[in-house]
Design a protein around this motif. Structure first.
Motif, PDB file in Angstrom:
ATOM      1  N   THR A  21      -1.399  -2.569   0.361  1.00 23.95           N
ATOM      2  CA  THR A  21      -0.734  -1.991  -0.897  1.00 23.95           C
ATOM      3  C   THR A  21      -1.635  -2.674  -2.050  1.00 23.95           C
ATOM      4  OG1 THR A  21       1.522  -2.520   0.070  1.00 23.95           O
ATOM      5  CG2 THR A  21       1.652  -1.773  -2.193  1.00 23.95           C
ATOM      6  N   ALA A  23      -1.869  -1.737  -5.246  1.00 22.99           N
ATOM      7  CA  ALA A  23      -1.263  -2.157  -6.502  1.00 22.99           C
ATOM      8  C   ALA A  23      -0.627  -3.472  -6.715  1.00 22.99           C
ATOM      9  CB  ALA A  23      -0.368  -0.754  -6.958  1.00 22.99           C
ATOM     10  N   SER A  24       0.083  -3.790  -5.658  1.00 20.89           N
ATOM     11  CA  SER A  24       0.748  -4.899  -5.766  1.00 20.89           C
ATOM     12  C   SER A  24      -0.040  -6.234  -5.227  1.00 20.89           C
ATOM     13  CB  SER A  24       2.040  -4.886  -5.050  1.00 20.89           C
ATOM     14  OG  SER A  24       1.813  -4.577  -3.521  1.00 20.89           O
ATOM     15  N   ALA A  56      -8.395  -2.054  -2.731  1.00 23.68           N
ATOM     16  CA  ALA A  56      -8.426  -0.477  -2.591  1.00 23.68           C
ATOM     17  C   ALA A  56      -9.536  -0.153  -1.423  1.00 23.68           C
ATOM     18  CB  ALA A  56      -8.945  -0.093  -4.013  1.00 23.68           C
TER      19      ALA A  56
END
Length: 170
Positions: A21, A23-24, A56
Motif C-alpha cells: 500500500t 500511499a500509506s 510504488a
C-alpha cells in the motif's frame, strides 16, 4: 507518534511481498506490516535496477517481488523499516528476530509461526549443532535472538513457514 513505541528488537525478513500500500507507506511480508518512512533507505538490487526506487515499484500478489527488510519491531505484527531492498527472486527466505513463543514442534518470531520437522537443523551460533529436543527442551528461551532459513511458500500462502535451519544467536 513513535515516542510511545516500545521496541521489541531488531529484525530482518527476506521473503516475498504479500501486498503493498504505497500511499500509506506500508507493505506486508510474511504477514508482518512493514512501515516505510522518509528515514528508510530504499534500494533496488534486482535486475530491474530502478534508481529512484519507491514502494510504488514493488509487486505483491501472484508474482511478488523478493525483498529484504531490516528494521525494528514495535510489536509482534509491525516493523519500522530502516532498510528495504528489492532483491533477485529467491526460493529461500530468512527471518531473524526474538523468539516469542514456542510449543514443540513450532515456535513464533513476531507473529510468524515457524514449523519444524525431522529435516530441520538446529544450531547455536552457526557451529554447534543441537537436536530439536535440546532446542525445545531449554537451549532456546523466549527473548533469544533466532535466525530461521526456510523455503518460501507459494504466493498467497506466506505463513506458516517450515524451517530448514534454526540458529540461536548470541
Amino acid at each position: 507518534d513513535t515516542a510511545d513505541v516500545v521496541l521489541v528488537g531488531a529484525d530482518r525478513i527476506a521473503a516475498n511481498v504479500d501486498s503493498v500500500t504505497a500511499a500509506s507507506g506500508q507493505l506486508v511480508v510474511l504477514g508482518i506490516t512493514v512501515l516505510v518512512d522518509a528515514d528508510t533507505r530504499l534500494e533496488d538490487q534486482s535486475d530491474e535496477g530502478v534508481r529512484e526506487f519507491s514502494l510504488a515499484d514493488l509487486r505483491g500478489g501472484a508474482n511478488p517481488d523478493f525483498v529484504e527488510v531490516r528494521g525494528v519491531a514495535v510489536n509482534q505484527s509491525t516493523i519500522f523499516a530502516t532498510l528495504l531492498q528489492r532483491q533477485q527472486p529467491d526460493d529461500e527466505g530468512q527471518l531473524d528476530g526474538r523468539l516469542f513463543a514456542f510449543d514443540e514442534p513450532d515456535f513464533q518470531i513476531l507473529n510468524v509461526v515457524v514449523g519444524t520437522d525431522g529435516l530441520t537443523d538446529f544450531f547455536i551460533n552457526e557451529d554447534v549443532e543441537i537436536s530439536a529436543q535440546e532446542f525445545f527442551g531449554g537451549a532456546a528461551a523466549a527473548g533469544d535472538e533466532v535466525q530461521v532459513k526456510f523455503l518460501l511458500n507459494p504466493p498467497g500462502a506466506s505463513t506458516p513457514i517450515l524451517a530448514e535451519e534454526v540458529e540461536i544467536e548470541d
